[in-house]
Design a protein around this motif. Structure first.
Motif, PDB file in Angstrom:
ATOM      1  N   ALA A  50       0.831  -1.206   0.000  1.00  0.00           N
ATOM      2  CA  ALA A  50       0.000   0.000   0.000  1.00  0.00           C
ATOM      3  C   ALA A  50       0.865   1.256   0.000  1.00  0.00           C
ATOM      4  CB  ALA A  50      -0.946  -0.017   1.211  1.00  0.00           C
ATOM      5  N   GLU A  51       1.927   1.271   0.803  1.00  0.00           N
ATOM      6  CA  GLU A  51       2.818   2.435   0.837  1.00  0.00           C
ATOM      7  C   GLU A  51       3.515   2.633  -0.506  1.00  0.00           C
ATOM      8  OE1 GLU A  51       5.372   1.609   4.123  1.00  0.00           O
ATOM      9  OE2 GLU A  51       4.078   2.638   5.574  1.00  0.00           O
ATOM     10  N   ARG A  52       3.982   1.525  -1.096  1.00  0.00           N
ATOM     11  CA  ARG A  52       4.727   1.638  -2.356  1.00  0.00           C
ATOM     12  C   ARG A  52       3.851   2.184  -3.478  1.00  0.00           C
ATOM     13  NH1 ARG A  52       5.788  -2.095  -6.524  1.00  0.00           N
ATOM     14  NH2 ARG A  52       4.881  -3.810  -5.320  1.00  0.00           N
ATOM     15  N   PHE A  53       2.649   1.617  -3.628  1.00  0.00           N
ATOM     16  CA  PHE A  53       1.767   2.091  -4.687  1.00  0.00           C
ATOM     17  C   PHE A  53       1.271   3.507  -4.414  1.00  0.00           C
ATOM     18  CE2 PHE A  53       0.996  -2.580  -5.456  1.00  0.00           C
ATOM     19  CZ  PHE A  53       1.679  -2.610  -6.664  1.00  0.00           C
ATOM     20  N   ALA A  54       1.037   3.840  -3.138  1.00  0.00           N
ATOM     21  CA  ALA A  54       0.636   5.212  -2.802  1.00  0.00           C
ATOM     22  C   ALA A  54       1.736   6.192  -3.192  1.00  0.00           C
ATOM     23  CB  ALA A  54       0.321   5.310  -1.313  1.00  0.00           C
ATOM     24  N   ASP A  55       2.993   5.855  -2.878  1.00  0.00           N
ATOM     25  CA  ASP A  55       4.102   6.728  -3.253  1.00  0.00           C
ATOM     26  C   ASP A  55       4.223   6.866  -4.763  1.00  0.00           C
ATOM     27  OD1 ASP A  55       5.302   7.787  -0.933  1.00  0.00           O
ATOM     28  OD2 ASP A  55       6.216   5.863  -0.452  1.00  0.00           O
ATOM     29  N   GLU A  56       4.050   5.762  -5.493  1.00  0.00           N
ATOM     30  CA  GLU A  56       4.144   5.832  -6.953  1.00  0.00           C
ATOM     31  C   GLU A  56       3.082   6.764  -7.528  1.00  0.00           C
ATOM     32  OE1 GLU A  56       4.031   2.003  -8.758  1.00  0.00           O
ATOM     33  OE2 GLU A  56       5.867   1.285  -7.772  1.00  0.00           O
ATOM     34  N   ASP A  70       3.964  10.362  -6.644  1.00  0.00           N
ATOM     35  CA  ASP A  70       5.094  10.814  -7.466  1.00  0.00           C
ATOM     36  C   ASP A  70       4.630  11.391  -8.799  1.00  0.00           C
ATOM     37  OD1 ASP A  70       7.074  10.300  -5.681  1.00  0.00           O
ATOM     38  OD2 ASP A  70       7.843   8.496  -6.659  1.00  0.00           O
ATOM     39  N   GLN A  71       3.523  10.867  -9.329  1.00  0.00           N
ATOM     40  CA  GLN A  71       3.040  11.310 -10.629  1.00  0.00           C
ATOM     41  C   GLN A  71       2.337  12.666 -10.577  1.00  0.00           C
ATOM     42  OE1 GLN A  71       0.675   8.159 -12.406  1.00  0.00           O
ATOM     43  NE2 GLN A  71       2.089   6.580 -11.715  1.00  0.00           N
ATOM     44  N   LEU A  72       1.994  13.134  -9.389  1.00  0.00           N
ATOM     45  CA  LEU A  72       1.235  14.382  -9.309  1.00  0.00           C
ATOM     46  C   LEU A  72       1.827  15.414  -8.357  1.00  0.00           C
ATOM     47  CD1 LEU A  72      -0.450  14.157  -6.369  1.00  0.00           C
ATOM     48  CD2 LEU A  72      -1.748  12.496  -7.689  1.00  0.00           C
ATOM     49  N   GLY A  88       4.501  17.161  -8.186  1.00  0.00           N
ATOM     50  CA  GLY A  88       5.183  18.334  -8.704  1.00  0.00           C
ATOM     51  C   GLY A  88       4.268  19.387  -9.293  1.00  0.00           C
ATOM     52  N   ARG A  89       2.968  19.076  -9.408  1.00  0.00           N
ATOM     53  CA  ARG A  89       2.045  20.000 -10.081  1.00  0.00           C
ATOM     54  C   ARG A  89       1.434  21.021  -9.142  1.00  0.00           C
ATOM     55  NH1 ARG A  89      -0.976  15.392 -12.330  1.00  0.00           N
ATOM     56  NH2 ARG A  89      -2.802  16.399 -11.407  1.00  0.00           N
ATOM     57  N   GLY A  90       1.307  20.691  -7.872  1.00  0.00           N
ATOM     58  CA  GLY A  90       0.681  21.606  -6.933  1.00  0.00           C
ATOM     59  C   GLY A  90      -0.823  21.538  -6.912  1.00  0.00           C
ATOM     60  N   GLU A  91      -1.415  20.668  -7.710  1.00  0.00           N
ATOM     61  CA  GLU A  91      -2.862  20.491  -7.719  1.00  0.00           C
ATOM     62  C   GLU A  91      -3.187  19.120  -8.298  1.00  0.00           C
ATOM     63  OE1 GLU A  91      -4.426  23.541 -10.202  1.00  0.00           O
ATOM     64  OE2 GLU A  91      -3.762  22.576 -12.059  1.00  0.00           O
ATOM     65  N   CYS A  92      -4.318  18.571  -7.882  1.00  0.00           N
ATOM     66  CA  CYS A  92      -4.740  17.286  -8.430  1.00  0.00           C
ATOM     67  C   CYS A  92      -6.180  17.024  -8.009  1.00  0.00           C
ATOM     68  CB  CYS A  92      -3.832  16.149  -7.955  1.00  0.00           C
ATOM     69  SG  CYS A  92      -4.110  15.634  -6.233  1.00  0.00           S
ATOM     70  N   THR A 103       6.135  19.367  -4.561  1.00  0.00           N
ATOM     71  CA  THR A 103       7.274  18.687  -3.945  1.00  0.00           C
ATOM     72  C   THR A 103       7.892  17.740  -4.959  1.00  0.00           C
ATOM     73  OG1 THR A 103       5.873  16.909  -3.084  1.00  0.00           O
ATOM     74  CG2 THR A 103       6.228  18.813  -1.651  1.00  0.00           C
ATOM     75  N   PRO A 104       9.169  17.407  -4.783  1.00  0.00           N
ATOM     76  CA  PRO A 104       9.806  16.491  -5.741  1.00  0.00           C
ATOM     77  C   PRO A 104       9.332  15.061  -5.551  1.00  0.00           C
ATOM     78  CG  PRO A 104      11.322  17.066  -3.981  1.00  0.00           C
ATOM     79  CD  PRO A 104      10.129  17.933  -3.777  1.00  0.00           C
ATOM     80  N   ALA A 105       9.391  14.289  -6.618  1.00  0.00           N
ATOM     81  CA  ALA A 105       9.058  12.865  -6.555  1.00  0.00           C
ATOM     82  C   ALA A 105      10.131  12.132  -5.785  1.00  0.00           C
ATOM     83  CB  ALA A 105       8.907  12.307  -7.961  1.00  0.00           C
ATOM     84  N   LEU A 106       9.712  11.090  -5.094  1.00  0.00           N
ATOM     85  CA  LEU A 106      10.685  10.287  -4.314  1.00  0.00           C
ATOM     86  C   LEU A 106      11.338   9.213  -5.146  1.00  0.00           C
ATOM     87  CD1 LEU A 106       8.766   9.769  -0.937  1.00  0.00           C
ATOM     88  CD2 LEU A 106      10.592  11.382  -1.438  1.00  0.00           C
TER      89      LEU A 106
END
Length: 409
Positions: free
Chosen positions: A125-131, A134-136, A138-142, A402-405
């Protein structure tokens, strides 16, 4: 001048989208604890609104059966009736199995889920949540619902069941298309079925440490179709309500000052917010259903043999006879009906899996985007127009980019 009799309520329409709680209060006022309703095509049914009455129905499988063959309306149900996915007939899944066979199937499912390592589950769950974040990030909105909550649960479940990570996104798309019921619904259903049978064929040839392999290894004599149907039911039941649990909980935390501490970097009220949602904004609003095996009375209503009785989970949770102070926080009280009750309730092991996925999804998002906030007024948030499942169409938010991990986490 006589007062006209209250008419049955159409189970659909915009009021289930805007303020179902008020609608249930009106139905309770006009009809009592059990209300007559009509489904698409003017098909009659009963909706149980009372907490005690719902407990009675779900505790008596002899009188209120899960066997849909008992329904006295099948002769007027067309082949293209839009609710057939909700109220099936002669389906080989656990949903419509009764008696000892149901208890055996439930035991096999529970055993397959109990063997899931809780640390492995949380790790997925943590890994997929982080992935996904990571995809959003850097945008500041989603849109938290469309870009996060609706993608996370099935990715985790697919991994637990034995699918490869590469298959996960396709399964998510297929499941969401099927649930949305639009032009891609049949293709989504077909992709899900083909993928499940392919998985079972692969696991029969080479078993692994996964739910599908454990289901195939059972000794209760279930057919391949039964195993496939049960796995698909588990995936559908575990995905959409869990996604809505995430979305509804985050909506509460973003709009209710009582949960502001969680958004300020703490986690102590995440569980409390999730529990509050199961009482006040439960993802599974109404369930179809039970069928009476003989004429009976329930909540002052005369119910005919073979009548369809719908389980009003949300209405029962708000029954004023048991919720005398509806404005107070529920705290750790978990006497809600949100996971059902009785023989056909959601298995405790499945409930625990859903809770880990939902809580982990919320906590990771708050860790990664600590200043997340609504992108517009709370009153502009809208719900899907469904009397069955209650979830947001979207939850637009803003946050500091924020930057992607990547793989760092």
């Amino acid at each position: 001048m006589t007062t006209p009799e209250p008419q049955p309520v159409y189970l659909g329409g915009p009021r289930f989208q805007t303020d179902p709680a008020e609608l249930y209060r009106e139905m309770r006022r006009d009809h009592g604890a059990v209300a007559p309703v009509v489904l698409d095509g003017d098909v009659p049914a009963w909706l149980v609104l009372g907490y005690r009455e719902l407990h009675q129905v779900t505790s008596d499988p002899q009188l209120f059966s899960r066997d849909s063959d008992l329904w006295n309306q099948w002769d007027r149900i067309p082949a293209d009736w839009p609710l057939l996915p909700m109220i099936g007939r002669k389906q080989p899944s656990i949903l419509y199995t009764v008696g000892e066979r149901h208890r055996e199937r439930a035991a096999v499912i529970s055993a397959a889920l109990e063997a899931v390592d809780p640390f492995e589950l949380k790790g997925h769950a943590e890994r997929f949540a982080d992935e996904l974040i990571d995809q959003l990030c850097g945008r500041g909105e989603c849109d938290i619902v469309g870009e996060y909550a609706m993608l996370l649960p099935l990715r985790v479940l697919a991994r637990l069941y034995g699918f490869s990570d590469a298959q996960g996104p396709g399964l998510v798309t297929a499941m969401n298309d099927m649930i949305n019921g639009r032009e891609g619904a049949l293709d989504g259903q077909r992709h899900l079925g083909e993928s499940m049978y392919g998985l079972l064929a692969a696991k029969a040839a080479q078993p692994g440490h996964d739910v599908a392999s454990r289901m195939l290894a059972n000794t209760a004599g279930f057919t391949l179709d039964e195993v496939a149907q049960d796995l698909m039911v588990m995936m559908a039941a575990g995905h959409q309500p869990t996604a809505d649990w995430i979305g509804n909980s985050l909506r509460l935390m973003l709009t209710d000052d009582r949960f502001a501490a969680s958004l300020a970097g703490g986690r102590h009220s995440v569980g409390e917010a999730m529990n509050e949602v199961l009482w006040e904004d439960t993802p599974t609003q109404n369930v179809a259903g039970r069928w009476t095996t003989r004429d009976t009375k329930l909540g002052g209503q005369r119910i005919g043999s073979g009548d369809l009785v719908l389980l009003g989970l949300a209405a029962a949770n708000g029954d004023p006879n048991v919720r005398t102070d509806a404005g107070a926080l529920t705290g750790g009280n978990n006497a809600f009906f949100s996971f059902g009750h009785g023989e056909h309730r959601c298995p405790f092991t499945a409930q625990e899996v859903a809770e880990v996925i939902a809580r982990t999804g919320i906590e990771v998002l708050l860790d990664r985007l600590p200043d997340v906030d609504l992108a517009g007024p709370a009153e502009e948030l809208t719900r899907r127009p469904s009397p069955w499942l209650r979830g947001l169409t979207a939850l637009p938010v803003t946050f500091t980019p924020t930057p992607a991990l990547g793989a760092a986490r």
